[in-house]
Design an enzyme around this catalytic site. Sequence first.
Site, PDB file in Angstrom:
ATOM      1  N   PHE A   1       1.153  16.898  20.689  1.00 44.51           N
ATOM      2  CA  PHE A   1      -0.129  17.630  21.779  1.00 44.51           C
ATOM      3  C   PHE A   1      -1.046  17.760  20.131  1.00 44.51           C
ATOM      4  O   PHE A   1      -2.352  17.685  20.417  1.00 44.51           O
ATOM      5  CB  PHE A   1       0.316  18.938  22.158  1.00 44.51           C
ATOM      6  CG  PHE A   1       0.847  18.696  23.317  1.00 44.51           C
ATOM      7  CD1 PHE A   1       0.121  18.075  24.062  1.00 44.51           C
ATOM      8  CD2 PHE A   1       1.257  19.517  23.851  1.00 44.51           C
ATOM      9  CE1 PHE A   1       0.370  18.078  25.393  1.00 44.51           C
ATOM     10  CE2 PHE A   1       2.155  19.682  25.410  1.00 44.51           C
ATOM     11  CZ  PHE A   1       1.085  18.786  25.652  1.00 44.51           C
TER      12      PHE A   1
ATOM     13  N   TYR B   1     -14.377  24.683  20.730  1.00 46.43           N
ATOM     14  CA  TYR B   1     -13.006  24.340  19.419  1.00 46.43           C
ATOM     15  C   TYR B   1     -13.622  24.823  18.322  1.00 46.43           C
ATOM     16  O   TYR B   1     -14.642  23.961  17.405  1.00 46.43           O
ATOM     17  CB  TYR B   1     -13.653  22.339  20.153  1.00 46.43           C
ATOM     18  CG  TYR B   1     -13.189  21.830  20.623  1.00 46.43           C
ATOM     19  CD1 TYR B   1     -12.031  20.882  21.126  1.00 46.43           C
ATOM     20  CD2 TYR B   1     -14.726  22.189  21.467  1.00 46.43           C
ATOM     21  CE1 TYR B   1     -12.020  21.088  22.597  1.00 46.43           C
ATOM     22  CE2 TYR B   1     -14.126  21.409  22.906  1.00 46.43           C
ATOM     23  CZ  TYR B   1     -13.205  20.602  23.477  1.00 46.43           C
ATOM     24  OH  TYR B   1     -12.231  19.945  24.903  1.00 46.43           O
TER      25      TYR B   1
ATOM     26  N   ASP C   1     -11.111  13.224  29.630  1.00 44.06           N
ATOM     27  CA  ASP C   1     -11.096  12.171  28.927  1.00 44.06           C
ATOM     28  C   ASP C   1     -10.479  11.824  29.275  1.00 44.06           C
ATOM     29  O   ASP C   1      -9.573  11.735  30.062  1.00 44.06           O
ATOM     30  CB  ASP C   1      -9.195  12.324  27.099  1.00 44.06           C
ATOM     31  CG  ASP C   1     -10.019  13.328  26.513  1.00 44.06           C
ATOM     32  OD1 ASP C   1     -11.480  13.104  26.307  1.00 44.06           O
ATOM     33  OD2 ASP C   1      -9.766  14.637  26.628  1.00 44.06           O
TER      34      ASP C   1
ATOM     35  N   TYR D   1      -6.485  19.671  35.317  1.00 42.49           N
ATOM     36  CA  TYR D   1      -6.915  18.410  36.226  1.00 42.49           C
ATOM     37  C   TYR D   1      -7.040  17.381  35.619  1.00 42.49           C
ATOM     38  O   TYR D   1      -7.530  17.139  34.697  1.00 42.49           O
ATOM     39  CB  TYR D   1      -8.286  19.298  36.667  1.00 42.49           C
ATOM     40  CG  TYR D   1      -9.008  18.223  37.703  1.00 42.49           C
ATOM     41  CD1 TYR D   1      -8.978  18.626  38.716  1.00 42.49           C
ATOM     42  CD2 TYR D   1      -9.803  17.390  37.420  1.00 42.49           C
ATOM     43  CE1 TYR D   1      -9.842  18.708  40.104  1.00 42.49           C
ATOM     44  CE2 TYR D   1     -10.771  17.268  39.300  1.00 42.49           C
ATOM     45  CZ  TYR D   1     -10.561  17.915  40.195  1.00 42.49           C
ATOM     46  OH  TYR D   1     -11.279  17.309  41.004  1.00 42.49           O
TER      47      TYR D   1
ATOM     48  N   ALA E   1      -8.236  14.046  34.487  1.00 47.49           N
ATOM     49  CA  ALA E   1      -8.820  13.445  34.533  1.00 47.49           C
ATOM     50  C   ALA E   1      -9.234  11.793  35.159  1.00 47.49           C
ATOM     51  O   ALA E   1      -8.012  11.357  34.685  1.00 47.49           O
ATOM     52  CB  ALA E   1     -10.054  12.682  33.309  1.00 47.49           C
TER      53      ALA E   1
ATOM     54  N   GLU F   1      -2.594  29.848  32.090  1.00 44.48           N
ATOM     55  CA  GLU F   1      -2.586  27.998  32.496  1.00 44.48           C
ATOM     56  C   GLU F   1      -1.667  27.781  32.647  1.00 44.48           C
ATOM     57  O   GLU F   1      -0.571  27.772  32.019  1.00 44.48           O
ATOM     58  CB  GLU F   1      -3.403  27.897  30.984  1.00 44.48           C
ATOM     59  CG  GLU F   1      -3.761  26.326  31.221  1.00 44.48           C
ATOM     60  CD  GLU F   1      -5.152  25.396  29.965  1.00 44.48           C
ATOM     61  OE1 GLU F   1      -5.370  25.849  30.142  1.00 44.48           O
ATOM     62  OE2 GLU F   1      -5.009  23.544  30.043  1.00 44.48           O
TER      63      GLU F   1
ATOM     64  N   HIS G   1      -5.989  33.187  26.098  1.00 43.77           N
ATOM     65  CA  HIS G   1      -5.762  32.481  27.301  1.00 43.77           C
ATOM     66  C   HIS G   1      -4.464  31.575  26.336  1.00 43.77           C
ATOM     67  O   HIS G   1      -4.766  31.017  25.538  1.00 43.77           O
ATOM     68  CB  HIS G   1      -7.503  31.271  27.464  1.00 43.77           C
ATOM     69  CG  HIS G   1      -6.483  30.536  28.604  1.00 43.77           C
ATOM     70  ND1 HIS G   1      -6.732  30.836  30.181  1.00 43.77           N
ATOM     71  CD2 HIS G   1      -6.343  29.423  28.360  1.00 43.77           C
ATOM     72  CE1 HIS G   1      -6.589  29.706  30.791  1.00 43.77           C
ATOM     73  NE2 HIS G   1      -6.364  29.005  29.378  1.00 43.77           N
TER      74      HIS G   1
END
Length: 279
Positions: free
Chosen positions: A208, A137, A101, A42, A44, A10, A258
Amino acid sequence: MTKNFPISFEFFPPKTPEGVEKLVAVRQALYQLKPDFFSVTYGAGGTTQAGTLQTVQSILADGFNAAPHFTCIGATRDSVRAQLAQFKEMGIQRMVALRGDLPSGYGAHGEFHYASDLIEFIRAETGDSFHIEVASYPEMHPQAKSPEADLQALATKVGAGADSSITQYFYNANAYFYFVEQCRKNGINIPIVAGIMPITSSTQLMRFSDACGAEIPRWIRLRLTAFGDDTASIKAFGLDVVSSLCEQLIQGGAPGIHFYTMNQSVATTAICKNLGLAD
Ligand code: FAD
């Protein structure tokens, strides 16, 4: 360990010309690891959407598979329809569909409340044109009422047409294995790919993790704090811890990993080498 184990990487869209330049080199390094696909986040509310598509386009042009993330909060049916048309035009076949979000100060929720509403709409508009990934999650989404409610939300996304899922990152393999077991017991049978965040910096990781509800186990937190500004030790420790986590996940049957690369290639490449996934 097999070289064919599925991995994906990613990126976030770079915000400066220097960032774009740097990502070209990072991409070239990560292409050597032959990932299944790259995904690009992306923002929000429209903050990074053009950058997302530019990054996706560059990866596709290099002959690799690329999936934009696509958030629906603040969006309208018309805006999503237009975006889907653009994805098709660009030859995009895969996406990560999310609620997102709202950035602070951004009031309107738009016409989609949950990722499941977006997935339902994408399937109604475009049938099976896209492979749809969704978020999950293992340590529960921070806004969920309970782990069971969060599992039900994932089941709803699968019912709406999700093909596979990528998890929020975690450092506790048991949280992942228990979560997958619960998914199976609740009839959620899509692949649940483990999302992995390499550890390269202490403050960034803490910031984070607090925001997204991913737990840093006490023993990891204490060691990171004790290293202070000694980034070499943080990186060496992070490489050991994350390589061993990935090893447990692969041995325990995770269908893929990932990597949240944070637009860096060194840590991810070193982990893949430790796992025997790179030359
Ligand atoms: P949803 O699946 O809609 O869930 C959101 C919350 O609502 C959860 O608490 C869920 O339990 C609850 N819920 C869902 N359906 C219902 C219902 N019917 N009734 C009641 N409650 C319900 N954010 C970005 O802005 N850009 C990105 O590119 C991005 N990429 C990500 C990639 C991955 C792999 C992951 C794990 C997260 C990513 N995020 C990204 C963060 C994500 O947008 C946030 O975690 C967001 O808060 C939730 O998105 P979601 O798609 O999981 O939402």
